[in-house]
Motif scaffolding. Sequence first.
Motif, PDB file in Angstrom:
ATOM      1  N   PRO A  42      39.615  24.097  -6.667  1.00 42.94           N
ATOM      2  CA  PRO A  42      38.997  22.769  -6.539  1.00 42.94           C
ATOM      3  C   PRO A  42      39.930  21.712  -5.956  1.00 42.94           C
ATOM      4  CG  PRO A  42      38.464  23.742  -8.661  1.00 42.94           C
ATOM      5  CD  PRO A  42      39.494  24.626  -8.040  1.00 42.94           C
ATOM      6  N   VAL A  43      41.251  21.907  -6.093  1.00 43.87           N
ATOM      7  CA  VAL A  43      42.211  20.913  -5.625  1.00 43.87           C
ATOM      8  C   VAL A  43      42.543  21.096  -4.152  1.00 43.87           C
ATOM      9  CG1 VAL A  43      44.544  19.997  -5.922  1.00 43.87           C
ATOM     10  CG2 VAL A  43      43.192  20.640  -7.923  1.00 43.87           C
ATOM     11  N   THR A  44      42.706  22.348  -3.726  1.00 46.11           N
ATOM     12  CA  THR A  44      43.121  22.578  -2.344  1.00 46.11           C
ATOM     13  C   THR A  44      42.800  23.996  -1.906  1.00 46.11           C
ATOM     14  OG1 THR A  44      44.994  22.442  -0.799  1.00 46.11           O
ATOM     15  CG2 THR A  44      45.434  23.326  -2.980  1.00 46.11           C
ATOM     16  N   VAL A  45      42.745  24.190  -0.600  1.00 46.22           N
ATOM     17  CA  VAL A  45      42.731  25.522   0.003  1.00 46.22           C
ATOM     18  C   VAL A  45      44.133  25.753   0.543  1.00 46.22           C
ATOM     19  CG1 VAL A  45      41.750  27.020   1.770  1.00 46.22           C
ATOM     20  CG2 VAL A  45      40.282  25.372   0.599  1.00 46.22           C
ATOM     21  N   ASN A  46      44.926  26.514  -0.200  1.00 42.76           N
ATOM     22  CA  ASN A  46      46.325  26.729   0.158  1.00 42.76           C
ATOM     23  C   ASN A  46      46.494  28.162   0.637  1.00 42.76           C
ATOM     24  OD1 ASN A  46      48.889  25.817   0.546  1.00 42.76           O
ATOM     25  ND2 ASN A  46      49.438  25.666  -1.614  1.00 42.76           N
ATOM     26  N   PHE A  47      47.190  28.356   1.736  1.00 38.89           N
ATOM     27  CA  PHE A  47      47.347  29.700   2.292  1.00 38.89           C
ATOM     28  C   PHE A  47      48.634  29.785   3.090  1.00 38.89           C
ATOM     29  CE2 PHE A  47      44.710  27.061   4.974  1.00 38.89           C
ATOM     30  CZ  PHE A  47      45.234  27.240   6.254  1.00 38.89           C
ATOM     31  N   ILE A  48      49.037  31.033   3.366  1.00 39.09           N
ATOM     32  CA  ILE A  48      50.276  31.313   4.087  1.00 39.09           C
ATOM     33  C   ILE A  48      49.925  31.867   5.456  1.00 39.09           C
ATOM     34  CG2 ILE A  48      52.355  32.743   4.102  1.00 39.09           C
ATOM     35  CD1 ILE A  48      52.319  32.682   1.080  1.00 39.09           C
ATOM     36  N   HIS A  49      50.610  31.385   6.479  1.00 41.76           N
ATOM     37  CA  HIS A  49      50.415  31.910   7.831  1.00 41.76           C
ATOM     38  C   HIS A  49      51.727  31.809   8.599  1.00 41.76           C
ATOM     39  CE1 HIS A  49      50.302  27.819   9.594  1.00 41.76           C
ATOM     40  NE2 HIS A  49      49.645  27.487   8.501  1.00 41.76           N
ATOM     41  N   LEU A  50      51.783  32.474   9.743  1.00 50.26           N
ATOM     42  CA  LEU A  50      53.000  32.495  10.545  1.00 50.26           C
ATOM     43  C   LEU A  50      53.301  31.113  11.118  1.00 50.26           C
ATOM     44  CD1 LEU A  50      52.542  35.850  12.503  1.00 50.26           C
ATOM     45  CD2 LEU A  50      54.027  35.424  10.543  1.00 50.26           C
ATOM     46  N   LEU A  71      54.095  23.454   4.512  1.00 49.83           N
ATOM     47  CA  LEU A  71      54.114  24.824   4.015  1.00 49.83           C
ATOM     48  C   LEU A  71      53.261  25.013   2.764  1.00 49.83           C
ATOM     49  CD1 LEU A  71      57.925  25.518   4.463  1.00 49.83           C
ATOM     50  CD2 LEU A  71      56.086  26.613   5.741  1.00 49.83           C
ATOM     51  N   GLY A  72      52.747  23.913   2.195  1.00 50.34           N
ATOM     52  CA  GLY A  72      51.926  24.011   1.001  1.00 50.34           C
ATOM     53  C   GLY A  72      52.721  23.955  -0.288  1.00 50.34           C
ATOM     54  N   SER A  73      54.022  23.630  -0.194  1.00 47.92           N
ATOM     55  CA  SER A  73      54.872  23.490  -1.383  1.00 47.92           C
ATOM     56  C   SER A  73      54.867  22.012  -1.785  1.00 47.92           C
ATOM     57  CB  SER A  73      56.294  23.972  -1.069  1.00 47.92           C
ATOM     58  OG  SER A  73      57.111  23.934  -2.209  1.00 47.92           O
ATOM     59  N   TYR A  74      53.834  21.611  -2.520  1.00 47.59           N
ATOM     60  CA  TYR A  74      53.565  20.193  -2.741  1.00 47.59           C
ATOM     61  C   TYR A  74      54.571  19.511  -3.663  1.00 47.59           C
ATOM     62  CZ  TYR A  74      49.068  21.250  -0.603  1.00 47.59           C
ATOM     63  OH  TYR A  74      48.088  21.647   0.260  1.00 47.59           O
ATOM     64  N   ILE A  75      54.975  20.156  -4.726  1.00 47.61           N
ATOM     65  CA  ILE A  75      55.867  19.512  -5.694  1.00 47.61           C
ATOM     66  C   ILE A  75      57.207  19.175  -5.045  1.00 47.61           C
ATOM     67  CG2 ILE A  75      57.108  19.805  -7.857  1.00 47.61           C
ATOM     68  CD1 ILE A  75      54.795  21.495  -8.867  1.00 47.61           C
ATOM     69  N   LYS A  76      57.810  20.157  -4.353  1.00 48.44           N
ATOM     70  CA  LYS A  76      59.066  19.894  -3.646  1.00 48.44           C
ATOM     71  C   LYS A  76      58.864  18.827  -2.573  1.00 48.44           C
ATOM     72  CE  LYS A  76      60.824  24.594  -4.308  1.00 48.44           C
ATOM     73  NZ  LYS A  76      61.194  25.862  -3.631  1.00 48.44           N
ATOM     74  N   ASN A 139      56.936  33.721   6.552  1.00 51.92           N
ATOM     75  CA  ASN A 139      56.505  34.554   7.678  1.00 51.92           C
ATOM     76  C   ASN A 139      56.528  36.033   7.303  1.00 51.92           C
ATOM     77  OD1 ASN A 139      56.076  32.364   9.334  1.00 51.92           O
ATOM     78  ND2 ASN A 139      57.985  32.584  10.473  1.00 51.92           N
ATOM     79  N   LYS A 140      57.587  36.454   6.613  1.00 55.66           N
ATOM     80  CA  LYS A 140      57.670  37.850   6.157  1.00 55.66           C
ATOM     81  C   LYS A 140      56.527  38.167   5.191  1.00 55.66           C
ATOM     82  CE  LYS A 140      62.723  37.905   6.544  1.00 55.66           C
ATOM     83  NZ  LYS A 140      64.007  38.005   5.785  1.00 55.66           N
ATOM     84  N   TYR A 141      56.301  37.246   4.278  1.00 59.16           N
ATOM     85  CA  TYR A 141      55.241  37.449   3.289  1.00 59.16           C
ATOM     86  C   TYR A 141      53.877  37.502   3.969  1.00 59.16           C
ATOM     87  CZ  TYR A 141      52.662  36.885  -1.075  1.00 59.16           C
ATOM     88  OH  TYR A 141      51.824  37.079  -2.138  1.00 59.16           O
ATOM     89  N   SER A 142      53.661  36.651   4.970  1.00 57.84           N
ATOM     90  CA  SER A 142      52.378  36.620   5.680  1.00 57.84           C
ATOM     91  C   SER A 142      52.105  37.942   6.385  1.00 57.84           C
ATOM     92  CB  SER A 142      52.376  35.472   6.695  1.00 57.84           C
ATOM     93  OG  SER A 142      51.180  35.446   7.445  1.00 57.84           O
ATOM     94  N   ILE A 143      53.142  38.526   6.981  1.00 55.50           N
ATOM     95  CA  ILE A 143      52.982  39.819   7.660  1.00 55.50           C
ATOM     96  C   ILE A 143      52.622  40.902   6.650  1.00 55.50           C
ATOM     97  CG2 ILE A 143      54.218  41.617   8.927  1.00 55.50           C
ATOM     98  CD1 ILE A 143      55.847  39.348  10.242  1.00 55.50           C
ATOM     99  N   LEU A 144      53.288  40.914   5.496  1.00 53.98           N
ATOM    100  CA  LEU A 144      52.985  41.905   4.459  1.00 53.98           C
ATOM    101  C   LEU A 144      51.566  41.733   3.924  1.00 53.98           C
ATOM    102  CD1 LEU A 144      56.358  41.885   2.474  1.00 53.98           C
ATOM    103  CD2 LEU A 144      55.488  43.707   3.957  1.00 53.98           C
ATOM    104  N   ALA A 145      51.152  40.483   3.728  1.00 51.47           N
ATOM    105  CA  ALA A 145      49.798  40.224   3.231  1.00 51.47           C
ATOM    106  C   ALA A 145      48.749  40.707   4.236  1.00 51.47           C
ATOM    107  CB  ALA A 145      49.621  38.738   2.954  1.00 51.47           C
ATOM    108  N   ASP A 146      49.011  40.518   5.527  1.00 50.56           N
ATOM    109  CA  ASP A 146      48.082  40.996   6.554  1.00 50.56           C
ATOM    110  C   ASP A 146      48.013  42.514   6.570  1.00 50.56           C
ATOM    111  OD1 ASP A 146      47.367  38.464   7.386  1.00 50.56           O
ATOM    112  OD2 ASP A 146      48.906  38.365   8.947  1.00 50.56           O
ATOM    113  N   ARG A 147      49.151  43.174   6.413  1.00 49.15           N
ATOM    114  CA  ARG A 147      49.169  44.641   6.420  1.00 49.15           C
ATOM    115  C   ARG A 147      48.451  45.217   5.209  1.00 49.15           C
ATOM    116  NH1 ARG A 147      55.440  46.019   8.294  1.00 49.15           N
ATOM    117  NH2 ARG A 147      55.194  45.375  10.480  1.00 49.15           N
ATOM    118  N   GLU A 148      48.569  44.541   4.076  1.00 47.23           N
ATOM    119  CA  GLU A 148      47.896  45.028   2.872  1.00 47.23           C
ATOM    120  C   GLU A 148      46.436  44.607   2.809  1.00 47.23           C
ATOM    121  OE1 GLU A 148      49.976  44.134  -0.690  1.00 47.23           O
ATOM    122  OE2 GLU A 148      51.756  45.284  -0.133  1.00 47.23           O
ATOM    123  N   ASP A 149      46.017  43.779   3.769  1.00 51.24           N
ATOM    124  CA  ASP A 149      44.618  43.352   3.831  1.00 51.24           C
ATOM    125  C   ASP A 149      44.195  42.699   2.507  1.00 51.24           C
ATOM    126  OD1 ASP A 149      42.235  42.936   5.091  1.00 51.24           O
ATOM    127  OD2 ASP A 149      41.406  44.897   4.592  1.00 51.24           O
TER     128      ASP A 149
END
Length: 281
Positions: A42-50, A71-76, A139-149
């Motif tokens: 409800p607060v945000t659509v947060n996601f990781i991408h290259l 980058l979506g790191s709101y507190i920092k 970026n590394k995490y985004s690639i892994l997430a894409d590979r794992e679908d």
Amino acid sequence: MKGRSIVNRAIKNTKMKVCKMTEKKQPTQIRTRRRPKGSVTPVTVNFIHLRTPWVIAWWSASYLGYAYMSLGSYIKGFILIFLEAFINVNSKLNLGIFYSVTGRFEMAKQVVDLNWLLFYVPIYIFSIWGGYRLAVDYNKYSILADREDSAVLPVKISSWEIVLLDKRKPWMAVALSLLAPGLGHLYTHRVPTSFYTLAWWMFISYKGQLFTCIHLTAMGDFAGAIAVADPLWLIFLPSVYVFSIYDAYVNTVEYNKLFEQEQKRFLIDNYQSADFSISQQ
């Protein structure tokens, strides 16, 4: 050689099918939580991408905290943005920049408070280094997430808000950001970024007498506009506007990609036969 390449291709395709089957055998909760591509709340659509790390580093150099916000790191991001405003105003850094750009170097030396300005250096270095490092890791995490679908739940209904992924127009995000910084982020439901940007823009405009300057300029009273303007605050505005336009545009483009990935995954999982293959020409 040709026969060997065909065999290697078949082995590769078999491994990919086994990996996909193994992943699909896992419960939905694990597929969603292990390496999630994004989250709809409800607060945000947060996601990781290259991203391009040096662009993120540049935003850190431009304005502390903007890289983390992007980058979506709101507190920092909020912490660094608060420190940017607090140290900048107390050290009168913007006034120093204004006098330096207009050639009044002695006035710039007199107005800047070094006791506050030197606080800026370690935080500035950390912001640039941290933003770059985080972009590389994401970026590394985004690639892994894409590979794992990884699965993304496209709809969230709560007592506060109804949020769903759908197609948005990047040019509309740009137009709304030009109208008022933060509205472009609200268009794609990034509420924390939108709230901060709108509130900060309104505060800067009030303190810097932006709309009074616009009114006097429209009336032809240029001297009055110059007299009433406060450069200590108004110099914040270019960074706020440029970041808002850039980040809203990029966020909308990637938001649309996330929507397409979720639709593609759902259709493959539920409607595409496991024996279906696309011949390569």
